[in-house]
Design a protein around this motif. Structure first.
Motif, PDB file in Angstrom:
ATOM      1  N   SER A 247      -3.487   7.357  -0.177  1.00 47.06           N
ATOM      2  CA  SER A 247      -2.843   6.924   1.055  1.00 47.06           C
ATOM      3  C   SER A 247      -1.894   7.962   1.656  1.00 47.06           C
ATOM      4  O   SER A 247      -1.913   8.230   2.863  1.00 47.06           O
ATOM      5  CB  SER A 247      -2.070   5.628   0.788  1.00 47.06           C
ATOM      6  OG  SER A 247      -1.352   5.206   1.919  1.00 47.06           O
ATOM      7  N   CYS A 248      -1.076   8.565   0.791  1.00 45.45           N
ATOM      8  CA  CYS A 248      -0.049   9.454   1.328  1.00 45.45           C
ATOM      9  C   CYS A 248       0.034  10.806   0.619  1.00 45.45           C
ATOM     10  O   CYS A 248       0.917  11.607   0.923  1.00 45.45           O
ATOM     11  CB  CYS A 248       1.317   8.772   1.287  1.00 45.45           C
ATOM     12  SG  CYS A 248       1.948   8.480  -0.392  1.00 45.45           S
ATOM     13  N   GLY A 249      -0.859  11.023  -0.379  1.00 45.38           N
ATOM     14  CA  GLY A 249      -0.849  12.300  -1.071  1.00 45.38           C
ATOM     15  C   GLY A 249       0.135  12.366  -2.213  1.00 45.38           C
ATOM     16  O   GLY A 249       0.241  13.409  -2.885  1.00 45.38           O
ATOM     17  N   GLN A 250       0.857  11.266  -2.476  1.00 44.75           N
ATOM     18  CA  GLN A 250       1.826  11.231  -3.566  1.00 44.75           C
ATOM     19  C   GLN A 250       1.642   9.937  -4.343  1.00 44.75           C
ATOM     20  O   GLN A 250       1.064   8.969  -3.847  1.00 44.75           O
ATOM     21  CB  GLN A 250       3.257  11.311  -3.025  1.00 44.75           C
ATOM     22  CG  GLN A 250       3.565  12.597  -2.275  1.00 44.75           C
ATOM     23  CD  GLN A 250       4.977  12.617  -1.736  1.00 44.75           C
ATOM     24  OE1 GLN A 250       5.581  11.567  -1.511  1.00 44.75           O
ATOM     25  NE2 GLN A 250       5.508  13.812  -1.526  1.00 44.75           N
ATOM     26  N   THR A 251       2.161   9.901  -5.567  1.00 42.95           N
ATOM     27  CA  THR A 251       1.985   8.709  -6.390  1.00 42.95           C
ATOM     28  C   THR A 251       2.885   7.563  -5.957  1.00 42.95           C
ATOM     29  O   THR A 251       2.684   6.418  -6.357  1.00 42.95           O
ATOM     30  CB  THR A 251       2.264   9.013  -7.869  1.00 42.95           C
ATOM     31  OG1 THR A 251       3.548   9.623  -7.997  1.00 42.95           O
ATOM     32  CG2 THR A 251       1.198   9.952  -8.426  1.00 42.95           C
ATOM     33  N   ALA A 252       3.917   7.855  -5.164  1.00 41.81           N
ATOM     34  CA  ALA A 252       4.791   6.833  -4.621  1.00 41.81           C
ATOM     35  C   ALA A 252       4.956   7.061  -3.128  1.00 41.81           C
ATOM     36  O   ALA A 252       5.476   8.099  -2.725  1.00 41.81           O
ATOM     37  CB  ALA A 252       6.154   6.841  -5.326  1.00 41.81           C
ATOM     38  N   CYS A 253       4.496   6.124  -2.335  1.00 42.75           N
ATOM     39  CA  CYS A 253       4.554   6.279  -0.871  1.00 42.75           C
ATOM     40  C   CYS A 253       5.809   5.621  -0.302  1.00 42.75           C
ATOM     41  O   CYS A 253       6.303   4.647  -0.862  1.00 42.75           O
ATOM     42  CB  CYS A 253       3.329   5.639  -0.231  1.00 42.75           C
ATOM     43  SG  CYS A 253       1.770   6.480  -0.697  1.00 42.75           S
TER      44      CYS A 253
END
Length: 253
Positions: A247-253
């Protein structure tokens, strides 16, 4: 009039900021004792403060550990995600890669085997990299040597070998690993010949170097995106991180 840090502290709380001495050297012995007695008295009366301090320390240490791991992931992408020593399960062209460091004698790894299978069954676009990390003694090292030889002989059957050995009861060692290999059609003679011809020293060396860089001290440990995840956190938590990477390229959006 005697100097009272108790009165000074109480007054400071209700009236105005107070500038205290900037170093212990600016205090005489009596003042140091009074401060020490006050701190001790306060902590005894409010022991929950120590829990708050411990919690803050742990959060700070965890943040530093994650920051170190994130930097190490970026510096070691090829060795983590494209090493010739590892086997990929799931979709080899998947859009998100999960790397798992494991030991065949790790009880948590055994329980986490079902997490991997659940993720692969549910998500057909995940690439799962298995990184052998034998840290639980000579038996683990012996089992991983057989596993490495098996991978080189029959890579297409490695997933079955991995599930059978990691899912077995009791300690994994050379004998049990050889039995699993034989059940999948690879003889002991073939395994021993491959171990002699091509020992897994480089594989283990690479895994240990990566673990040191990432701050990994136990198994299972995972890499998802640019985050190191320590411990068996369950399939739901890993799936959430995979979804966030998409979704956002990181594990936490």
């Amino acid at each position: 009039m005697a100097f009272s840090f108790k009165k000074l502290a109480a007054t400071a709380l209700v009236l105005m900021p107070v500038v205290l001495p900037t170093s212990a050297g600016a205090l005489d012995d009596a003042q140091k004792k009074e401060i020490g007695d006050f701190i001790k008295e306060y902590l005894i009366a409010n022991p929950e403060v120590m829990l708050e301090v411990q919690d803050a320390l742990e959060k700070k240490q965890q943040a530093a550990r994650l920051e170190q791991a994130s930097a190490a992931v970026k510096e070691n992408k090829d060795a983590l995600f494209a090493s010739s020593h590892d086997i990929t399960l799931g979709n080899p062209k998947g859009d998100v890669t999960v790397v798992e460091f494991f030991d065949y004698n790790c009880g948590y790894c055994k329980r986490a085997l079902s997490d991997m299978d659940a993720i692969l069954a549910k998500d057909k676009n995940v690439r799962f990299v298995l990184k052998e990390f034998p840290i639980l003694g000579p038996e683990s090292q012996a089992a991983h040597k057989v596993s490495d030889a098996f991978r080189k002989i029959a890579p297409e059957k490695y997933g079955d070998f991995h599930r059978a050995l990691l899912g077995s009861e009791g300690r994994a060692g050379e004998e049990s690993a050889l039995e699993v290999a034989a059940s999948l059609g690879v003889t002991e003679e073939a395994i021993r010949a491959k171990m002699a011809e091509s020992p897994n020293d480089e594989s283990v060396k690479e895994a240990y170097q990566l673990a040191t860089s990432l701050g990994i001290t136990g198994t299972p440990s995972y890499i998802v995106g640019d985050e190191a995840v320590f411990g068996a956190i369950g399939s739901d938590a890993i799936e959430e991180k995979v979804a966030n990477v998409r979704s956002c390229g990181q594990t936490a959006c």
